[in-house]
Design an enzyme around this catalytic site. Structure first.
Site, mmCIF file in Angstrom:
data_model
loop_
_atom_site.group_PDB
_atom_site.id
_atom_site.type_symbol
_atom_site.label_atom_id
_atom_site.label_comp_id
_atom_site.label_asym_id
_atom_site.label_seq_id
_atom_site.Cartn_x
_atom_site.Cartn_y
_atom_site.Cartn_z
ATOM 1 N N GLU A 46 -3.692 -90.607 35.236
ATOM 2 C CA GLU A 46 -2.357 -90.814 35.553
ATOM 3 C C GLU A 46 -2.392 -92.021 36.648
ATOM 4 O O GLU A 46 -1.283 -92.494 37.018
ATOM 5 C CB GLU A 46 -1.681 -89.474 36.112
ATOM 6 N N ASP A 89 1.675 -77.383 38.641
ATOM 7 C CA ASP A 89 1.372 -78.277 39.514
ATOM 8 C C ASP A 89 1.498 -78.233 40.828
ATOM 9 O O ASP A 89 2.339 -77.309 41.244
ATOM 10 C CB ASP A 89 2.252 -79.469 38.813
#
Length: 893
Positions: A447, A392
């Site tokens: 998200e 990430d």
């Protein structure tokens, strides 16, 4: 709206058989002396085509500039657009003349592990134009054309000097409807509707979609790696022109050359051609992994949106998601940011392996940004048994970051670790070259918590065209719902992703049995994909085939109505169609037998959708569902989870196991064990068999030794059972929970055991005996400082004050303090101990790299003790501060 185009197999056979496809050369490519012997570029025009959109390359005789246009027959899709490149040594945008031209056909077949179509056929025409500019500077322009679009790139010889910019651009009709996403380094902005000229001035991300007449044009790039940065589009309002801007101000050309830039890619045709295109992958280098047998796509149980960081720090929660995956035939469970502050990961890996579930681990890219870190971290997680990584926050399109992708892809492939990139760039053909890349984010996904229905209906025509897209659907418990439950379920088909990271909570799935049932059946890879109906921003209906079953997913934005899906993509004979749609009281399942001359007709709610599973009709079978390998799973709870005790005292322990699903379980035993010196009174509980919903309970009385070891002692409570469908001789399955009993020294009182007379905290509540989690009570992890885990203490976030009443009863206060290891790279704080409002001691500023600071403070006569944490001067951000082992000692302590 439906879209006509040849079927996948016929489309490619037609391309191979197109007699007129190829490369046509028009005009005279030679340069001739003009006026006093001064060379002047000669004009010429060439067409590169392979039975689909044609690329027209034109060299202007007046100034030696190059343009490229894309057309469908006589209709322009992309108007003449600038070409060229500028280096430190030469301006190769004008004054060009053709030196040579070479034509060839690109014919390849390859197979992918994931994607909209696993078997691919490449049939392209290529022309390579060797060009010379002022001073003899050279550049080659390589143009390719295929049935689904065109692409071009530049090739510079070694020693050309750094690339400073490209002149590359795309000119669209000003009134062409457009779907554009503002550029950000993580590609997480939504798509907005506009026109090519009407869009605001600014930078826009790939892919960018334009409608020209009945056709569509999707702009992107392909084959981006560590040689060159990725790019974006820049635009000035009022113009239909979109220019390519590089992420770096300068790009080195190797001295020994050559340097090939990424492909500037134009996918063009009707919406079916665009959505089914594999052009970006087709332009990428072949696979660098010879044996792909270890690469297994699949469904993933992902807990982030069902508990955020606290869920990642809880072994019990992660085991629960592993259990859900095991009970429903899902292949993986993903542990996200937070697990790295724990020490139980090998235990979870073993637990999951016994249940047939692979574990994927989140990592920040900075944990892997050096060769030494990659070796240490990748070797560690591979030894544990991880199946892959979610990496990430790369958040960059620079050449340097593209080089990092090259390294991490090579090293994960060497260790047979699959990869999911978040906070990433776009797929640029990466899944052909590195087939262990299961998916990438690069999307305004779930998200965000408030994705609009029209944006969800745009992504199939934009972002998902160029590669697997990790939208993370099914988070029913999270954010604002802008679509119906059937539409959310349809995203499992409408969106293609090798890992489908399903974001629902266990409770959300169990309260929606039709969701759970369909997700057991739907695959994550496809042999064939077809757009059946829809348009950007309005809706999308896809039919995708895996083996001999078809799955249909449909979403719409806007008013409800009736969706009609012709079944012409099916073969002859009878077929069973199982549909799941929205009903008045939840999802409704319907099944019927039909044939390819018929159509699915489904009532759809506003912002709604539906799914269907289609299989050959078989007498005696009433659904298309296939058997799923499942493991019986249940929930073991113990009381108390934590307690304090004195030497020689007793603790009553209770335990209950409930079989949740996929039962029955056999030979079930529940027992408690104690360490040496501790005694347990009570019998094991047993059951020959437990059905779903059945419980097994037990209770014991544990006696603490008269002279115990001080601190925490764990009392394990263990459940064992057998899966009746497991292979003969397989060991029993085990679930374990612990009761943590803390025994303090005489005369020592821990601050976390006292009532607070006052408390304030920067984020979330003050946590007792755990770190601060910023949100809800008890959402923090263990208190960890300097590699040590503490059972007692306070977890706070600056700015924080906690006050307790001492009333002069204690002599000393002691604690270890610092930034909790949960935030290893953020935060700075200052600790202060106050007695009756007067500062008794302070730590100075502490950061995440500093070791614990020890307090030992005289508090004789103090009535009110206040523990204060303030920001260290860099702003209140991730200031997770621990008062570890915070304790008060009387005169005898």
């Amino acid at each position: 709206m439906t879209h006509s185009r040849p079927g996948s197999a016929n489309r490619w056979r037609g391309a191979w058989a197109t007699a007129l496809a190829g490369v046509l050369c028009l005009g005279t490519p030679a340069a001739a002396p003009v006026g006093g012997g001064v060379p002047r570029p000669a004009g010429a025009a060439w067409t590169v085509s392979r039975g689909g959109p044609a690329a027209d390359v034109t060299l202007d005789p007046a100034d030696g500039t190059l343009t490229l246009a894309v057309r469908d027959g006589a209709r322009a899709l992309v108007e003449p657009s600038p070409l060229g490149i500028v280096t430190e040594d030469a301006d190769l945008t004008r004054g060009l003349r053709l030196v040579d031209r070479q034509d060839r056909r690109i014919a390849e077949r390859y197979t992918t592990v994931v994607g909209k179509e696993r078997r691919r056929t490449v049939d392209m025409a290529q022309s390579r134009f060797a060009l010379e500019g002022a001073g003899g500077a050279r550049v080659d322009l390589v143009v390719r054309a295929a049935a689904d679009g065109v692409a071009y790139r530049y090739v510079l010889p070694g020693g050309s000097g750094d690339v400073l910019r490209e002149a590359s651009g795309f000119v669209l009709p000003g009134d062409a409807p457009a779907r554009l996403s503002d550029y950000s380094v993580n590609y997480e902005q939504p798509y907005d509707g506009s026109t090519a000229a009407g869009a605001s001035s600014g930078q826009y991300a790939y892919p960018a979609l334009f409608q020209v007449g009945d056709d569509h044009v999707l702009l992107s790039e392909a084959d981006v790696d560590g040689r060159y940065p990725a790019s974006r589009l820049t635009h000035t309002a009022g113009s239909g022109r979109y220019d390519v801007a590089l992420a770096d101000p300068a790009v080195p050309v190797p001295a020994d050359g050559p340097l090939a830039t990424p492909w500037r890619t134009v996918i063009a045709g009707d919406l079916a051609t665009v959505t089914e295109s594999t052009l970006v992958d087709d332009l990428a280098p072949p696979s660098r992994i010879a044996d792909t047998s270890w690469i297994r796509p699949g469904a993933v149980a992902w807990s982030w949106l069902a508990g955020f960081g606290a869920a990642q720090r809880s072994l019990e929660t992660q085991q629960r998601f592993v259990d859900y995956a095991a009970a429903h035939g899902w292949e993986y469970s993903l542990v996200d940011d937070g697990w790295n502050t724990t020490d139980w990961m090998p235990q979870l890996m073993e637990y999951a392996e016994r249940r047939g579930v692979g574990v994927l681990l989140w990592m920040h890219w900075t944990d892997l940004d050096t060769a030494a870190e990659r070796t240490a971290q990748l070797d560690k997680v591979k030894k544990w048994g991880a199946a892959g990584l979610k990496i990430d926050f790369m958040d960059s399109d620079s050449r340097e970051r593209m080089g990092w992708y090259d390294e991490i892809l090579r090293e994960t492939a060497d260790r047979e670790l699959m990869v999911n990139f978040h906070g990433s760039t776009l797929p640029h053909g990466i899944q052909r070259t590195w087939p262990h890349v299961m998916t990438m984010e690069g999307v305004h996904g779930a998200e965000q918590g408030d994705v609009q229905a029209d944006d969800m209906a745009t992504l199939p025509y934009t972002r998902n065209v160029v590669g697997s897209m990790d939208f993370t659907p099914m988070g029913f418990q999270f954010g604002r719902r802008n679509n119906t439950e059937a539409a959310e379920l349809a995203l499992s088909v409408v969106y293609e992703s090798g890992f489908q990271n399903y974001a629902g909570s266990v409770e959300a799935y169990r309260s929606r049995p039709e969701v759970a049932r369909f997700l057991e059946q739907v695959p994550t890879v496809w042999d064939e994909s077809r757009l059946v109906a829809g348009s950007p921003g309005d809706g999308a209906t896809f039919a995708r085939r895996n083996g001999d079953r078809w799955f249909v997913g449909s979403v719409r934005a806007g008013d409800g109505g009736t969706e009609r899906v012709p079944l012409t993509f099916l073969g002859s004979g009878p077929w069973r169609v199982d549909t799941v749609r929205d009903g008045a009281a939840g999802l409704v399942r319907e099944s019927r037998v039909t044939n390819r001359q018929d159509a699915i007709t489904v009532p759809v709610l506003a912002d709604g959708g539906f799914v269907a599973q289609i299989c050959r009709a078989v007498p005696g079978r009433d659904s298309c569902d296939r058997p799923v390998d499942t493991v019986p799973v249940g929930t073991l709870s113990v009381t108390p989870e934590r307690t304090d005790a004195r030497p020689g005292s007793t603790v009553d322990v209770g335990a209950s196991f409930v079989l949740d699903e996929a039962g029955p379980a056999e030979d079930v035993t529940l027992r408690a064990r104690t360490p040496e010196g501790w005694a347990v009174d009570g019998a094991d509980a047993t059951a020959d068999e437990l059905a779903d919903g059945a419980a097994l309970d037990a209770s014991w009385r544990v006696t603490v030794p008269a002279d115990p070891a001080y601190g925490t002692t764990e009392i394990p409570v263990t459940l064992t059972y057998r899966d009746p469908d497991a292979r003969r001789g397989a060991p029993p399955l085990t679930v374990e929970r612990t009761v943590r009993v803390f025994v303090a020294r005489e005369g020592t009182v821990y601050v976390s055991s006292l009532p607070f007379t006052a408390e304030t905290n920067g984020w979330g509540p003050v946590e007792r005996d755990r770190s601060n989690g910023e949100n809800a009570p008890a959402d923090g992890g263990p208190l960890r400082l300097g590699g040590t885990t503490y059972d007692k203490g306070l977890g706070v976030h600056a700015r924080s004050e906690v006050t307790v009443a001492l009333n002069g009863a204690y002599d000393r206060f002691a604690a270890e303090t610092g930034i909790d290891e949960e935030k290893p790279d953020k935060g700075s704080v200052l600790f202060e101990v106050l007695g009756d409002g007067r500062v008794l001691a302070r730590s100075g500023v502490l950061g995440p790299a500093d070791g614990p600071y020890a307090f030992d403070v005289d508090v004789s006569g103090v009535g009110q003790l206040t523990l204060r944490v303030t920001d260290g001067g860099d702003g209140i951000d991730s200031d997770h501060a621990d008062w570890a082992d915070a304790r008060l000692l009387g005169s005898q302590g």
